[in-house]
Design an enzyme around this catalytic site. Structure first.
Site, short mmCIF file in Angstrom:
data_model
loop_
_atom_site.label_atom_id
_atom_site.label_comp_id
_atom_site.label_asym_id
_atom_site.label_seq_id
_atom_site.Cartn_x
_atom_site.Cartn_y
_atom_site.Cartn_z
N ASP A 164 21.84 -33.37 22.52
CA ASP A 164 21.64 -34.81 22.76
C ASP A 164 22.98 -35.43 23.12
O ASP A 164 23.86 -35.57 22.26
CB ASP A 164 21.05 -35.47 21.52
CG ASP A 164 20.73 -36.94 21.73
OD1 ASP A 164 20.81 -37.41 22.89
OD2 ASP A 164 20.40 -37.62 20.75
N LYS A 198 24.87 -46.19 26.78
CA LYS A 198 26.16 -46.62 26.25
C LYS A 198 27.26 -46.59 27.30
O LYS A 198 27.97 -47.57 27.48
CB LYS A 198 26.55 -45.72 25.05
CG LYS A 198 25.49 -45.62 23.96
CD LYS A 198 25.14 -46.96 23.36
CE LYS A 198 24.32 -46.84 22.08
NZ LYS A 198 22.98 -46.30 22.26
N TRP A 237 20.62 -39.32 13.63
CA TRP A 237 20.02 -40.56 14.13
C TRP A 237 18.54 -40.55 13.75
O TRP A 237 17.84 -39.56 14.00
CB TRP A 237 20.19 -40.60 15.65
CG TRP A 237 19.64 -41.80 16.32
CD1 TRP A 237 19.82 -43.11 15.97
CD2 TRP A 237 18.82 -41.81 17.50
NE1 TRP A 237 19.17 -43.93 16.84
CE2 TRP A 237 18.54 -43.16 17.79
CE3 TRP A 237 18.31 -40.82 18.32
CZ2 TRP A 237 17.78 -43.56 18.88
CZ3 TRP A 237 17.54 -41.20 19.41
CH2 TRP A 237 17.28 -42.54 19.68
#
Length: 395
Positions: free
Chosen positions: A210, A245, A131
């Site tokens: 993460d 999310k 990312w």
């Protein structure tokens, strides 16, 4: 003379620019595969029903807007500890765990990299690909970015990863993504996670996990198997946890930074540094999103409703993966894209060049980053046949 006249203009964020270009595109037939948010059958990103109910309950009970303290919502932090470590992990009773509310997953990442810097870390390794904000956070804190091999031939590459990190110095930092790797959708097995934890311990690496898509791979419980296996083998690890999310709380910036250490004394010292980092940046963490999550997870009926909605999102994404994979295999005549079915989460990466992504956008209205990352959760079922037809000319 202006103090700012000597500043050079930075290029715009590529993904944000892609979103702007998509909205400005007047074509009726266009496809947004770039933005990293979940979309429903109508192409919308709805507020979860459990979130609406929890928010109403939270606001109705609020009697003040006073700060919650540097750690933020402690009930929220406790629930995230349950997710990450399990309710009965001995480190929690032994004072070897800390958790702080943070402004989203990025705030938690910032806390982790800041703490790495305070331990003397000079370089932080990220997966290739990763990312884009991972290296951004590292560089913003004045540290060097290293890259490690992540996948090969559509599968996780443990040998390549450990070979890459063989060049790391003791004390170097590493960011490993939890379930649903962004951008590839390729995850390590439980065996791989244990091996990575043992490797990190042996090499003296300081690792931050993460966790941004918990519940999007297999289930709430199974998605933490790898994280827990890593921590058990490594002995120490930091975790950046995001609720953007799985709770749909994107704009509420709801995250948690966690750390499990080997000694209570080390955790006590680290707690003061995490508090100091927060004080110097956001001073006090935001309360609203954390309050929503704590309300949901503290109410059996709301939690059951949220889990039902989360399961529905995961099931829909898996169905879209399978349909896109089948359509691409049929359109290309190659079975290579069948691997999409075995990947997890919102994202996968197509083998297209930056030049091809530009042509796809200009000629066909297919919007995706130059990396070829596509957002599975942004697909519309009715668009898949046409998309497969277009993409087959490039794959």
């Amino acid at each position: 003379m202006s103090h700012f006249a000597g500043l050079s203009t930075l290029p715009p964020d590529a993904l944000l620019g892609l979103m702007t270009a998509f909205r400005a595109d007047p074509r009726r037939e266009k496809f947004d595969l770039g933005v990293g948010v979940y979309k429903d059958l109508a192409g919308e990103t709805p507020i979860l029903t459990a979130v609406k109910k929890a928010e109403a309950k939270l606001i109705g009970a609020q009697a003040t807007k006073v700060y919650e303290g540097q750690r933020g919502n402690t009930d929220f932090c406790g629930h995230v500890e349950d997710f990450v470590f399990g309710k009965d992990h001995p480190a929690r009773a032994e004072g070897r765990v800390l958790s702080f509310t943070a402004p989203g997953g990025c705030g938690a990442l910032f806390q982790g990299v800041s703490l790495m810097r305070k331990t003397g870390t000079r370089r932080v390794w990220v997966s290739k690909p990763t990312w884009p904000n991972h290296p951004n956070v590292v560089r913003s804190l004045g540290l060097e970015v290293g890259e490690y091999t992540y996948a090969r031939n559509g599968a996780f590459d443990l040998a390549g990863l450990t070979a890459s990190l063989g060049a790391a110095a003791r004390g170097d930092g590493v960011i490993l993504q939890g379930p649903c790797h962004n951008p590839t959708g390729i995850d390590p097995s439980a065996h791989d996670w244990r091996a990575l934890g043992a490797f990190a311990r042996e090499q003296g690496l300081l690792v931050m996990l993460d966790v941004a898509y918990h519940g999007f791979a297999q289930s709430l419980d199974r998605d933490m198997d790898g994280v827990r296996a890593f921590i058990a083998a490594a002995g120490e690890a930091m975790v950046a946890y995001s609720c953007s999310k799985n709770f749909g709380l994107y704009r509420e910036r709801t995250g948690c930074f966690l750390l499990l250490g080997e000694t209570p004394e080390g955790i006590a010292a680290a707690t003061t540094h995490v508090a100091d980092n927060g004080r110097a940046t956001w001073s006090m963490p935001p309360a609203h999103g954390a309050g929503i999550v704590a309300t949901i997870l503290g109410d059996a009926a709301l939690r059951a409703e949220w889990e039902t909605e989360l399961n529905a999102m995961r099931t829909r994404m898996k169905g879209l993966r399978a349909d896109l994979s089948d359509a691409l295999v049929a359109a290309t005549g190659s079975n290579e894209l069948a691997a999409l079915k075995t990947q997890n989460g919102m994202f996968s990466q197509l083998a297209v060049t930056p030049e091809q992504t530009f042509e796809l956008r200009e000629k066909h209205g297919v919007y995706m980053p130059a990396s070829g990352r596509i957002n599975i959760a942004g697909l519309n079922l009715n668009d898949i046949p046409k998309l497969a037809e277009i993409l087959s000319g490039y794959l």
